[in-house]
Scaffold this motif. Sequence first.
Motif, PDB file in Angstrom:
ATOM      1  N   GLY A 164      -6.929 -12.213   8.842  1.00  0.00           N
ATOM      2  CA  GLY A 164      -6.676 -11.028   9.075  1.00  0.00           C
ATOM      3  C   GLY A 164      -6.192 -10.121   7.728  1.00  0.00           C
ATOM      4  O   GLY A 164      -6.035 -11.083   6.617  1.00  0.00           O
ATOM      5  N   GLU A 165      -6.339  -8.992   7.716  1.00  0.00           N
ATOM      6  CA  GLU A 165      -6.038  -8.150   6.522  1.00  0.00           C
ATOM      7  C   GLU A 165      -4.484  -7.831   6.300  1.00  0.00           C
ATOM      8  O   GLU A 165      -3.701  -7.774   7.112  1.00  0.00           O
ATOM      9  N   MET A 166      -4.249  -8.183   5.078  1.00  0.00           N
ATOM     10  CA  MET A 166      -2.670  -7.939   4.703  1.00  0.00           C
ATOM     11  C   MET A 166      -2.340  -6.694   3.903  1.00  0.00           C
ATOM     12  O   MET A 166      -1.035  -6.443   3.947  1.00  0.00           O
ATOM     13  N   HIS A 167      -3.291  -6.180   3.241  1.00  0.00           N
ATOM     14  CA  HIS A 167      -3.175  -4.870   2.729  1.00  0.00           C
ATOM     15  C   HIS A 167      -2.096  -5.126   1.515  1.00  0.00           C
ATOM     16  O   HIS A 167      -1.144  -4.333   1.507  1.00  0.00           O
ATOM     17  N   LEU A 168      -2.134  -6.019   0.894  1.00  0.00           N
ATOM     18  CA  LEU A 168      -1.234  -6.253  -0.227  1.00  0.00           C
ATOM     19  C   LEU A 168      -2.048  -6.246  -1.645  1.00  0.00           C
ATOM     20  O   LEU A 168      -3.062  -6.902  -1.874  1.00  0.00           O
ATOM     21  N   LEU A 169      -1.306  -5.916  -2.659  1.00  0.00           N
ATOM     22  CA  LEU A 169      -1.879  -5.871  -3.852  1.00  0.00           C
ATOM     23  C   LEU A 169      -1.251  -6.912  -4.837  1.00  0.00           C
ATOM     24  O   LEU A 169      -0.167  -6.994  -4.699  1.00  0.00           O
TER      25      LEU A 169
ATOM     26  N   LEU B  45       0.024   1.831 -16.968  1.00  0.00           N
ATOM     27  CA  LEU B  45       0.171   0.894 -18.081  1.00  0.00           C
ATOM     28  C   LEU B  45      -1.311   0.081 -18.193  1.00  0.00           C
ATOM     29  O   LEU B  45      -1.447  -0.840 -18.981  1.00  0.00           O
ATOM     30  N   CYS B  46      -2.078   0.359 -17.246  1.00  0.00           N
ATOM     31  CA  CYS B  46      -3.612   0.107 -17.335  1.00  0.00           C
ATOM     32  C   CYS B  46      -3.694  -1.448 -17.185  1.00  0.00           C
ATOM     33  O   CYS B  46      -4.354  -2.134 -17.526  1.00  0.00           O
ATOM     34  N   LEU B  47      -3.071  -1.631 -16.061  1.00  0.00           N
ATOM     35  CA  LEU B  47      -2.770  -3.115 -15.511  1.00  0.00           C
ATOM     36  C   LEU B  47      -3.859  -3.183 -14.233  1.00  0.00           C
ATOM     37  O   LEU B  47      -3.487  -2.581 -13.284  1.00  0.00           O
ATOM     38  N   PRO B  48      -4.721  -4.180 -14.434  1.00  0.00           N
ATOM     39  CA  PRO B  48      -5.596  -4.515 -13.279  1.00  0.00           C
ATOM     40  C   PRO B  48      -4.861  -4.983 -12.006  1.00  0.00           C
ATOM     41  O   PRO B  48      -4.042  -5.923 -12.053  1.00  0.00           O
ATOM     42  N   VAL B  49      -5.475  -4.586 -10.829  1.00  0.00           N
ATOM     43  CA  VAL B  49      -4.736  -5.226  -9.724  1.00  0.00           C
ATOM     44  C   VAL B  49      -6.119  -5.716  -8.668  1.00  0.00           C
ATOM     45  O   VAL B  49      -7.211  -5.445  -9.150  1.00  0.00           O
ATOM     46  N   PHE B  50      -5.695  -6.747  -7.870  1.00  0.00           N
ATOM     47  CA  PHE B  50      -6.632  -7.091  -6.941  1.00  0.00           C
ATOM     48  C   PHE B  50      -5.924  -7.310  -5.430  1.00  0.00           C
ATOM     49  O   PHE B  50      -4.633  -7.241  -5.586  1.00  0.00           O
ATOM     50  N   ALA B  51      -6.763  -7.350  -4.441  1.00  0.00           N
ATOM     51  CA  ALA B  51      -6.198  -7.377  -3.275  1.00  0.00           C
ATOM     52  C   ALA B  51      -5.871  -8.908  -3.157  1.00  0.00           C
ATOM     53  O   ALA B  51      -6.719 -10.048  -3.420  1.00  0.00           O
ATOM     54  N   GLN B  52      -4.960  -9.025  -2.238  1.00  0.00           N
ATOM     55  CA  GLN B  52      -4.291 -10.406  -1.708  1.00  0.00           C
ATOM     56  C   GLN B  52      -5.668 -11.235  -0.979  1.00  0.00           C
ATOM     57  O   GLN B  52      -5.961 -10.810   0.023  1.00  0.00           O
ATOM     58  N   TYR B  53      -5.982 -12.436  -1.441  1.00  0.00           N
ATOM     59  CA  TYR B  53      -7.008 -12.956  -0.782  1.00  0.00           C
ATOM     60  C   TYR B  53      -6.769 -13.624   0.664  1.00  0.00           C
ATOM     61  O   TYR B  53      -5.505 -14.041   0.913  1.00  0.00           O
ATOM     62  N   THR B  54      -7.538 -13.239   1.673  1.00  0.00           N
ATOM     63  CA  THR B  54      -6.983 -13.573   2.885  1.00  0.00           C
ATOM     64  C   THR B  54      -8.587 -14.029   3.936  1.00  0.00           C
ATOM     65  O   THR B  54      -8.251 -14.102   4.973  1.00  0.00           O
ATOM     66  N   GLN B  55      -9.535 -14.124   3.087  1.00  0.00           N
ATOM     67  CA  GLN B  55     -10.517 -14.556   3.869  1.00  0.00           C
ATOM     68  C   GLN B  55     -10.485 -16.089   4.168  1.00  0.00           C
ATOM     69  O   GLN B  55     -10.218 -16.945   3.528  1.00  0.00           O
TER      70      GLN B  55
ATOM     71  N   ILE C  54       5.221   2.257  -7.953  1.00  0.00           N
ATOM     72  CA  ILE C  54       4.992   1.038  -8.662  1.00  0.00           C
ATOM     73  C   ILE C  54       3.500   0.986  -8.979  1.00  0.00           C
ATOM     74  O   ILE C  54       3.257   0.792 -10.110  1.00  0.00           O
ATOM     75  N   GLN C  55       2.709   1.495  -7.986  1.00  0.00           N
ATOM     76  CA  GLN C  55       1.242   1.819  -8.372  1.00  0.00           C
ATOM     77  C   GLN C  55       0.991   2.727  -9.420  1.00  0.00           C
ATOM     78  O   GLN C  55       0.052   2.339 -10.216  1.00  0.00           O
ATOM     79  N   GLN C  56       1.702   3.986  -9.398  1.00  0.00           N
ATOM     80  CA  GLN C  56       1.633   4.606 -10.686  1.00  0.00           C
ATOM     81  C   GLN C  56       1.735   4.398 -11.745  1.00  0.00           C
ATOM     82  O   GLN C  56       1.221   4.303 -12.749  1.00  0.00           O
ATOM     83  N   LEU C  57       3.023   3.285 -11.901  1.00  0.00           N
ATOM     84  CA  LEU C  57       3.523   2.680 -13.141  1.00  0.00           C
ATOM     85  C   LEU C  57       2.244   1.718 -13.694  1.00  0.00           C
ATOM     86  O   LEU C  57       1.976   1.723 -14.955  1.00  0.00           O
ATOM     87  N   ILE C  58       1.950   0.818 -12.667  1.00  0.00           N
ATOM     88  CA  ILE C  58       0.936   0.057 -13.352  1.00  0.00           C
ATOM     89  C   ILE C  58      -0.399   0.608 -13.512  1.00  0.00           C
ATOM     90  O   ILE C  58      -1.065   0.163 -14.588  1.00  0.00           O
ATOM     91  N   SER C  59      -0.753   1.694 -12.920  1.00  0.00           N
ATOM     92  CA  SER C  59      -1.937   2.414 -13.198  1.00  0.00           C
ATOM     93  C   SER C  59      -1.674   3.137 -14.731  1.00  0.00           C
ATOM     94  O   SER C  59      -2.610   2.869 -15.750  1.00  0.00           O
TER      95      SER C  59
ATOM     96  N   ASP D 126       0.631  -1.328   0.066  1.00  0.00           N
ATOM     97  CA  ASP D 126      -0.160   0.048  -0.065  1.00  0.00           C
ATOM     98  C   ASP D 126       0.956   1.264   0.192  1.00  0.00           C
ATOM     99  O   ASP D 126       0.507   2.151  -0.655  1.00  0.00           O
ATOM    100  N   HIS D 127       1.984   1.250   0.588  1.00  0.00           N
ATOM    101  CA  HIS D 127       2.913   2.690   1.051  1.00  0.00           C
ATOM    102  C   HIS D 127       3.814   2.721  -0.460  1.00  0.00           C
ATOM    103  O   HIS D 127       4.644   3.701  -0.101  1.00  0.00           O
TER     104      HIS D 127
END
Length: 364
Positions: free
Chosen positions: A110-115, A80-90, A73-78, A68-69
């Motif tokens: 618990g939450e991992m807050h990872l993309l 390049l129009c690359l879709p993201v999703f949250a790490q599955y932790t359910q 790298i988040q700006q770059l993938i945005s 998250d922080h």
Amino acid sequence: MSKSTTNEPVIIIGGGLAGLYSAYLLQQRNIPYLLLEAKPQLGGRIEAAHDTHNSAISFDLGPTWIFDHQPKIQQLISLLCLPVFAQYTQGDVLYQAAQTLKPQQIAGAGEMHLLRLTGGMYSLIKALYEQLNPASILTEHHVVKLHKQQNTWHITANHNGKIKQFSAKQLIAALPPRMITQHLTPDLWADQTLINRLTAVPTWMAGQAKFIATFEHAFWRDKNLSGQCFSRVGPLVEVHDASASHNGHPALFGFIGVPYSTRSTVSTEQLKQACIEQLAYFYGDEVYAATGYFIKDWAADPYVANENDKTGPSQHPEFNYSGLSSQLANLNIHFVGSEFAQQEAGYLEGAINASDTAINALKV
């Protein structure tokens, strides 16, 4: 062996994220470049195990997560129009403390807050490559000698037995520090202080090995399990859901905690079978119905790990630039491997940070 010679203003050695992103920045500024990559494929430590039914889908044998922080790298993938999703932790976590019949089940991962990148992290490498001029990217060009005469770098590369010569005014080394000492003959151009600094920095995650199992169905989710497992027995010490999208292309991945000195004494098939048996301990016989099993031992990769990386403790990289600025400026060499970053060294974000710093300092 025949020889050919090519002259370029800027040569990049290494086709991982840092090298490709550096090429991307140069191309945006209309600065000619040539990138040399030793392996047949691009990506460096971003490597993929491809889905057996759909080659566009891949599973991460190297870096998996974006934090998250980490803004660049988040700006770059945005961009390049690359879709993201949250790490599955359910769901719940499984824990193996000793050789018991059943693992302990702990409520809530618990939450991992990872993309994650949909379709795998290798989609970032493919998207960057699509922005570049393919004529400026040469794979299977292993640099075997690097030296400097007056104001020109001279690069010797082996391309499938053919020796090729390149020259450039400026050089971008997109390799980990120890790989520079291993492959780029620094005794011909660097002083002992610089060589010692390069040798001292561990290659991030170089001693690690990863195991991936892919499936038709994410059966663990049906049992309210998150895919997270932890073990004090091994060989897998940590397991996570590695599905290539939020609700598709199911997979599990694990870090192999057995030291390289031990795992190198058994065959890949033996190690793979031990990982399969451990996953079956956690999840049952459905593990044996996997569509694919994959192992990547980074310590055995000669373009990632040297002997110190194989046997040394895992440490976070930190390159000491103190007192080197004059030498590096005189050499016209720029280090852009992730380990050289002043922030987030070792991570994908670090590769972006190091490349941004180097390209901004380029004398063109």
